[in-house]
Design an enzyme around this catalytic site. Structure first.
Site, PDB file in Angstrom:
ATOM      1  CG  ASN A  76      -1.424   1.714   1.156  1.00 15.96           C
ATOM      2  OD1 ASN A  76      -1.698   2.061   0.689  1.00 15.96           O
ATOM      3  ND2 ASN A  76      -1.523   1.223   2.620  1.00 15.96           N
ATOM      4  CG  ASN A 134      -0.913   8.041  11.554  1.00 17.83           C
ATOM      5  OD1 ASN A 134      -0.139   7.326  11.468  1.00 17.83           O
ATOM      6  ND2 ASN A 134      -1.890   8.240   9.549  1.00 17.83           N
ATOM      7  CG  PHE A 135       2.284   7.921  16.992  1.00 13.35           C
ATOM      8  CD1 PHE A 135       2.872   9.208  16.498  1.00 13.35           C
ATOM      9  CD2 PHE A 135       1.517   7.761  18.075  1.00 13.35           C
ATOM     10  CE1 PHE A 135       2.780  10.317  17.391  1.00 13.35           C
ATOM     11  CE2 PHE A 135       1.772   8.706  19.213  1.00 13.35           C
ATOM     12  CZ  PHE A 135       2.226  10.442  18.532  1.00 13.35           C
ATOM     13  CB  SER A 136       0.214   3.268  12.930  1.00 12.78           C
ATOM     14  OG  SER A 136      -0.625   4.101  11.965  1.00 12.78           O
ATOM     15  CB  CYS A 137       1.301   5.835   7.422  1.00 11.86           C
ATOM     16  SG  CYS A 137      -0.376   6.656   7.573  1.00 11.86           S
TER      17      CYS A 137
END
Length: 209
Positions: A76, A134-137
């Site tokens: 992705n 958002n600490f994940s992308c």
């Protein structure tokens, strides 16, 4: 027929039902979110807002290679919102005006403490009900953003604390599983006074918990 009461309270926020859309391409602007609200969703988490919009690629996926194998699958390449912070704030204000009883969570992402504080204050003022950090992308173009921050416990603590101190809203941290000991940044988010949830975003699959 009597309508069932599906309402819940989440972090002190009343929700008409527990069904929410996650921060993703389906929550990219007011028009898309309005359709979700009209269809009955209790709330959403608006696609991640940054200071500046991203230049998105199309199609939004890339190939995976492995050793000498030139193609092993897809990954992705979706990034954060392509709109600027100012554009997104107008979209959020419009949604809150038109759907005052729906819950609008907004995902935010900065690249330094100043940006996190700016985003927290601006999104709070725009009418958000919950902030998601958002600490994940995993596919950000900067190592100062996304999963790279989520793999650095002290930065997680620092940014959680900075946001919490600059909003009255409940704040949740969205963590990455792309780390050997994911409990370490999760504990740091708690010490920064943020509850947390886990986002599974591997190369081929994307789940949200």
């Amino acid at each position: 027929m009597m309508k069932k009461d599906l309402s819940i309270d989440f972090l002190g926020v009343h929700c008409e039902n527990p069904f929410f859309l996650s921060s993703s391409p389906v929550c990219n602007n007011a028009e898309m979110v309005a359709k979700a609200f009209d269809a009955g969703w209790g709330g959403i988490f608006y696609k991640t807002v940054g200071i500046k919009g991203m230049d998105e690629c199309s199609p939004r996926f890339d190939i995976l290679t492995k050793e000498s194998t030139p193609w092993a699958g897809f990954k992705n390449m979706e990034q954060i919102s392509e709109m600027s912070m100012e554009q997104n704030l107008e979209e959020i204000k419009k949604l809150k005006k038109n759907y005052p009883n729906k819950v609008i969570g907004v995902s935010i992402m900065g690249s330094n403490e100043e940006e996190w504080i700016t985003l927290a204050k601006a999104v709070t003022e725009a009418g958000a009900d919950i902030l998601e950090l958002n600490f994940s992308c995993p596919q950000m173009t900067s190592h100062a953003m996304g999963a790279d921050v989520g793999q650095t416990p002290e930065l997680v603590r620092k940014y959680c604390k900075a946001v919490v101190e600059n909003t009255h809203l409940p704040v949740v941290a969205k963590m990455t599983p792309n780390i050997t000991r994911m409990e370490e940044p999760a504990i740091c988010s708690g010490s920064g006074r943020c509850p947390w949830h886990l986002r599974h975003q591997y190369d081929q699959e994307h789940y949200e918990y």
